[in-house]
Design a protein around this motif. Structure first.
Motif, PDB file in Angstrom:
ATOM      1  N   VAL A 411      -5.774   3.813  -3.042  1.00 38.76           N
ATOM      2  CA  VAL A 411      -5.682   4.112  -1.609  1.00 38.76           C
ATOM      3  C   VAL A 411      -5.142   2.908  -0.848  1.00 38.76           C
ATOM      4  O   VAL A 411      -4.276   3.030   0.033  1.00 38.76           O
ATOM      5  N   GLY A 412      -5.654   1.713  -1.190  1.00 39.68           N
ATOM      6  CA  GLY A 412      -5.170   0.501  -0.537  1.00 39.68           C
ATOM      7  C   GLY A 412      -3.688   0.285  -0.764  1.00 39.68           C
ATOM      8  O   GLY A 412      -2.944  -0.070   0.164  1.00 39.68           O
ATOM      9  N   THR A 413      -3.238   0.497  -1.993  1.00 38.98           N
ATOM     10  CA  THR A 413      -1.819   0.335  -2.319  1.00 38.98           C
ATOM     11  C   THR A 413      -0.975   1.395  -1.628  1.00 38.98           C
ATOM     12  O   THR A 413       0.129   1.115  -1.133  1.00 38.98           O
ATOM     13  N   TRP A 414      -1.501   2.607  -1.541  1.00 40.62           N
ATOM     14  CA  TRP A 414      -0.770   3.698  -0.878  1.00 40.62           C
ATOM     15  C   TRP A 414      -0.572   3.394   0.608  1.00 40.62           C
ATOM     16  O   TRP A 414       0.518   3.610   1.155  1.00 40.62           O
ATOM     17  N   PHE A 415      -1.628   2.890   1.260  1.00 42.20           N
ATOM     18  CA  PHE A 415      -1.495   2.517   2.672  1.00 42.20           C
ATOM     19  C   PHE A 415      -0.414   1.447   2.849  1.00 42.20           C
ATOM     20  O   PHE A 415       0.377   1.494   3.803  1.00 42.20           O
ATOM     21  N   LYS A 416      -0.383   0.489   1.928  1.00 37.41           N
ATOM     22  CA  LYS A 416       0.612  -0.582   2.008  1.00 37.41           C
ATOM     23  C   LYS A 416       2.013  -0.029   1.848  1.00 37.41           C
ATOM     24  O   LYS A 416       2.930  -0.365   2.633  1.00 37.41           O
ATOM     25  N   GLU A 417       2.223   0.836   0.852  1.00 35.88           N
ATOM     26  CA  GLU A 417       3.545   1.400   0.612  1.00 35.88           C
ATOM     27  C   GLU A 417       3.999   2.302   1.750  1.00 35.88           C
ATOM     28  O   GLU A 417       5.198   2.430   2.012  1.00 35.88           O
ATOM     29  N   ALA A 418       3.025   2.925   2.417  1.00 37.73           N
ATOM     30  CA  ALA A 418       3.359   3.807   3.549  1.00 37.73           C
ATOM     31  C   ALA A 418       3.599   3.020   4.833  1.00 37.73           C
ATOM     32  O   ALA A 418       3.918   3.610   5.874  1.00 37.73           O
ATOM     33  N   GLY A 419       3.443   1.701   4.769  1.00 39.34           N
ATOM     34  CA  GLY A 419       3.655   0.873   5.951  1.00 39.34           C
ATOM     35  C   GLY A 419       2.462   0.805   6.881  1.00 39.34           C
ATOM     36  O   GLY A 419       2.608   0.430   8.050  1.00 39.34           O
ATOM     37  N   HIS A 420       1.278   1.164   6.375  1.00 40.50           N
ATOM     38  CA  HIS A 420       0.078   1.157   7.212  1.00 40.50           C
ATOM     39  C   HIS A 420      -1.053   0.390   6.516  1.00 40.50           C
ATOM     40  O   HIS A 420      -2.184   0.869   6.409  1.00 40.50           O
ATOM     41  N   ALA A 421      -0.759  -0.809   6.066  1.00 41.86           N
ATOM     42  CA  ALA A 421      -1.748  -1.611   5.339  1.00 41.86           C
ATOM     43  C   ALA A 421      -2.997  -1.860   6.184  1.00 41.86           C
ATOM     44  O   ALA A 421      -4.106  -1.989   5.645  1.00 41.86           O
ATOM     45  N   ASP A 422      -2.850  -1.922   7.504  1.00 40.59           N
ATOM     46  CA  ASP A 422      -3.996  -2.198   8.374  1.00 40.59           C
ATOM     47  C   ASP A 422      -5.005  -1.059   8.401  1.00 40.59           C
ATOM     48  O   ASP A 422      -6.140  -1.247   8.879  1.00 40.59           O
TER      49      ASP A 422
END
Length: 452
Positions: A411-422
């Motif tokens: 999930v953390g990596t997915w948020f990062k790849e989607a441009g929403h790491a925060d």
């Protein structure tokens, strides 16, 4: 009533051999450490055996590693099945029998990984054997928490349940550190070519041998379920489970009896676990990767920080367990969940590429996390009656861990790849807030007898 009086009530009946609390603690803890050594060794060594088992796709050298981690995920989602099956076995045949079976399965799984043939030699048989081994290990580790949780807490007595509970995560952390240490030692002693050819197999053979040690220790433990088939030979460790074996044995519990008769308690286990498992896997497993991806932290330094913080974390657990026996479970649970709900976002935003920043953030999270991990076993065991305690804990706990804990890095990596790491820190905070609301509804059970 004092804790000493509670423990006195929990002693073996007249004529039975007095239980050795230290032997009980060792049986659960050493066996659990071996289980988790075997489980974590796979992830630490996957990079070495990936190409041995899975063929490379044309033009994509990452295919073997991705395939190996896909097998890791398959094993993870076998854990709920193991929690249900091994938990029911523990309720029907006894805790010691279940602990013996889980460590045999884990040792057998490790041996099977060590003996996995290469793809070059056997073709598709190689990945088939690896998948089978990982399924067996997933079944084992899913059942381990259910069986060892009930065994630890039932061995302790009300006045020490928190302390005994804390060794669940002490031993888990020791197993993780042992796996990383042996993997690092092998990598230091052998060349890259030797590690890829045969060195990785050594770690799994060590795991299989350690399982034999754990098996020997567990076979000498005393049964804590009075009506278990073999409880009369060793003498049970009775606690607050009144009634004779003849009155209570009757028909043994069915596979889904805990879910059918105690649906509220099953959902409660999910709520208790959700915040704890996302915080645990974020801070003990994913945080080094989070620091590398989001702050450009050095990879080698992040592993050093992770190791230091895990040692610190293991040392904190007995202190948290003892504290819960004095002041109760709820203050620690509420402090953990509210602390993460409020501080998860600012703490993760404090991570920079500086060594000290990651170390302080990880250790600060470990202090908060101890409010959950040190007493999770006790809290879960205090929810269900003895008849279905292991299965009642095993399935909902393992399912929640698979859904929220095991997926945390993805999930953390997915948020990062989607441009929403925060958004990932907010995800952690939200799940901890859900658990905070659940904890508010819990009765205080630290000084109560275990349910019959």
């Amino acid at each position: 009533m004092s804790s000493a009086e509670f423990i006195a009530e929990d002693r073996a009946p007249e004529g039975a051999r007095p239980p050795s609390r230290l032997r009980q603690l060792a049986a659960a803890s050493i066996g659990n450490a071996v289980e988790w050594y075997d489980w974590y060794a796979y992830s630490f060594l996957a990079v070495y055996f990936a190409e041995q088992v899975f063929p490379e796709s044309a033009g994509n050298s990452l295919v073997p590693l991705l395939s190996t981690f896909a097998v890791f995920a398959v094993g993870f989602f076998m854990r709920p099945v193991g929690g249900l099956l091994m938990g029911a076995f523990a309720d029907r045949r006894g805790r010691r029998a279940a602990l013996t079976l889980t460590i045999l399965l884990m040792g057998g799984g490790s041996l099977l990984v060590a003996l996995t043939p290469t793809y070059a030699a056997t073709g598709v048989l190689a990945p088939f054997v690896l998948v089978l081994a990982r399924l067996v290990q997933g079944l084992s580790v899913g059942g381990e928490f259910a069986a060892s949780t009930t065994f630890l807490v039932e061995s302790a007595g009300p006045g020490r349940r928190g302390l005994f509970s804390s060794f669940q995560y002490v031993s888990t952390t020791v197993g993780q550190l042992l796996a990383s240490g042996i993997a690092a030692l092998l990598a230091a002693l052998l060349t890259e070519q030797q590690m890829g050819a045969w060195g990785w197999r050594v770690a799994f053979l060590v795991g299989a041998l350690l399982s034999l040690l754990g098996l020997w220790i567990r076979r000498g433990a005393q049964e804590t379920l009075p009506e278990a088939p073999d409880s009369s030979r060793e003498g049970p460790i009775p606690h607050a489970q009144g009634g004779s074996a003849g009155q209570r044995a009757g028909a043994r519990p069915g596979l889904f009896e805990a879910l059918r008769r105690h649906p509220r308690e099953s959902l409660l286990i999910c709520g208790i676990t959700a915040g704890g498992t996302i915080a645990y896997y974020t801070w003990t497993t994913y945080l080094p990767t989070y620091a590398q991806v989001n702050a450009g932290f050095d990879k080698a330094d992040s592993l050093t920080v992770g190791t230091l913080s895990l040692v610190f974390f293991a040392l904190l657990q007995p202190l948290g367990g003892l504290l819960s026996d004095r002041i109760g479970r709820k203050p620690l649970l509420l402090g953990f969940s509210l602390g993460f709900a409020v501080l998860a976002v600012p703490l993760l935003h404090l991570v920079t590429d500086a060594f000290v920043s990651l170390l302080l953030v990880q250790c600060a999270g470990m202090v908060l996390l101890t409010g959950y991990t040190a007493i999770a076993a006790a809290v879960n065991a205090e929810v269900f009656p003895a008849r279905v305690r292991a299965a009642g804990i095993g399935f909902p706990y393992s399912l929640t861990v698979a859904l929220f804990g095991g997926t945390a890095p993805y999930v953390g990596t997915w948020f990062k790849e989607a441009g929403h790491a925060d958004l990932f820190p907010w995800y952690v905070a939200a799940l901890c807030l859900v658990s905070f609301l659940v904890y508010l509804t819990l009765p205080e059970t630290a000084r109560q007898k275990l349910a019959k």
